[in-house]
Design a protein around this motif. Structure first.
Motif, mmCIF file in Angstrom:
data_model
loop_
_atom_site.group_PDB
_atom_site.id
_atom_site.type_symbol
_atom_site.label_atom_id
_atom_site.label_comp_id
_atom_site.label_asym_id
_atom_site.label_seq_id
_atom_site.Cartn_x
_atom_site.Cartn_y
_atom_site.Cartn_z
ATOM 1 N N HIS A 1 32.794 78.261 0.918
ATOM 2 C CA HIS A 1 33.316 76.955 1.315
ATOM 3 C C HIS A 1 32.990 76.654 2.769
ATOM 4 C CE1 HIS A 1 36.110 76.259 -2.124
ATOM 5 N NE2 HIS A 1 36.071 77.571 -2.196
ATOM 6 N N ASP B 1 34.605 68.795 5.613
ATOM 7 C CA ASP B 1 34.016 67.897 4.620
ATOM 8 C C ASP B 1 33.833 66.534 5.282
ATOM 9 O OD1 ASP B 1 34.010 69.741 2.566
ATOM 10 O OD2 ASP B 1 35.799 68.949 1.591
ATOM 11 N N TYR C 1 32.943 62.572 4.837
ATOM 12 C CA TYR C 1 33.035 61.578 3.772
ATOM 13 C C TYR C 1 31.844 60.638 3.807
ATOM 14 C CZ TYR C 1 34.280 57.451 1.186
ATOM 15 O OH TYR C 1 34.248 56.405 0.311
ATOM 16 N N LEU D 1 27.093 59.355 -1.857
ATOM 17 C CA LEU D 1 26.817 60.787 -1.903
ATOM 18 C C LEU D 1 25.367 61.098 -2.264
ATOM 19 C CD1 LEU D 1 28.402 63.417 -1.480
ATOM 20 C CD2 LEU D 1 28.834 63.450 -3.927
ATOM 21 N N TYR E 1 32.971 61.661 -8.874
ATOM 22 C CA TYR E 1 33.331 62.292 -7.605
ATOM 23 C C TYR E 1 32.650 63.646 -7.481
ATOM 24 C CZ TYR E 1 37.009 58.804 -7.167
ATOM 25 O OH TYR E 1 37.697 57.626 -7.051
ATOM 26 N N GLY E 2 32.366 64.036 -6.241
ATOM 27 C CA GLY E 2 31.736 65.332 -6.048
ATOM 28 C C GLY E 2 31.425 65.616 -4.610
ATOM 29 N N GLY E 3 30.424 66.468 -4.431
ATOM 30 C CA GLY E 3 30.041 66.846 -3.078
ATOM 31 C C GLY E 3 28.907 67.844 -3.087
ATOM 32 N N SER F 1 30.009 70.216 4.597
ATOM 33 C CA SER F 1 30.007 69.633 3.257
ATOM 34 C C SER F 1 30.107 68.122 3.350
ATOM 35 C CB SER F 1 31.197 70.150 2.434
ATOM 36 O OG SER F 1 31.073 71.519 2.176
ATOM 37 N N THR G 1 31.385 64.774 0.842
ATOM 38 C CA THR G 1 32.112 64.411 -0.363
ATOM 39 C C THR G 1 32.252 62.896 -0.440
ATOM 40 O OG1 THR G 1 34.141 64.780 -1.664
ATOM 41 C CG2 THR G 1 34.395 64.588 0.730
ATOM 42 N N ASN G 2 32.455 62.392 -1.640
ATOM 43 C CA ASN G 2 32.727 60.964 -1.810
ATOM 44 C C ASN G 2 34.172 60.741 -2.255
ATOM 45 O OD1 ASN G 2 32.504 61.921 -4.417
ATOM 46 N ND2 ASN G 2 31.166 60.281 -5.132
ATOM 47 N N ILE G 3 35.017 61.713 -2.001
ATOM 48 C CA ILE G 3 36.436 61.635 -2.377
ATOM 49 C C ILE G 3 37.267 61.262 -1.163
ATOM 50 C CG2 ILE G 3 38.420 62.936 -3.246
ATOM 51 C CD1 ILE G 3 36.356 64.789 -4.665
#
Length: 133
Positions: free
Chosen positions: A75, A79, A81, A85, A110-112, A124, A126-128
């Motif tokens: 990890h 993250d 945004y 993505l 949703y993801g990353g 990272s 992400t689109n969350i």
């Protein structure tokens, strides 16, 4: 109970060469240089401002990441945004950034994915968005 902390002010990132990292972070994220000296730089997201990104030059490179001992997934600790993505992923590939696999859930989209800065720090995207963001 009163809560004394309202947000994350700064994320500090170890780097081996401040100027090289400033160029990379401003190019990749569109950050603005708020302050820079020989050994560090404070970068901002412009109008949003927080959190700032503080690049600190050090010879002690440990890298930003950890392995989840429950499932062996590595990890990042940051993250970023993006609402786009897939476009961001393809753009990073075009810039020859070391990117991991793009993971997008087929049902909700949703993801990353992970990628590395020039020093190998794992970041990272992400689109969350979470409540309050």
């Amino acid at each position: 109970m009163t809560h004394f902390v309202s947000h994350i002010a700064t994320v500090e990132i170890p780097v081996s060469h401040v100027q090289k990292s400033v160029e990379w972070y401003t190019d990749i994220f569109g950050l603005n240089v708020h302050f820079q000296d020989q050994n560090s730089a404070m970068l901002t997201f412009g109008a949003k401002g927080v959190p700032t990104i503080y690049l600190v030059e050090t010879k002690e490179q440990q890298g930003l990441s950890f392995r989840n001992t429950n499932n062996d997934v590595v990890h990042s600790v940051i993250d970023f945004y993006t609402p786009s993505l897939t476009d961001f992923y393809q753009w990073l590939q075009e810039k020859h950034v070391d990117v991991g696999p793009l993971n997008i859930h087929p049902e909700h989209g949703y993801g990353g994915f992970g990628f590395k800065d020039p020093d190998g720090n794992l970041l990272s995207a992400t689109n969350i968005l979470h409540p309050g963001q």
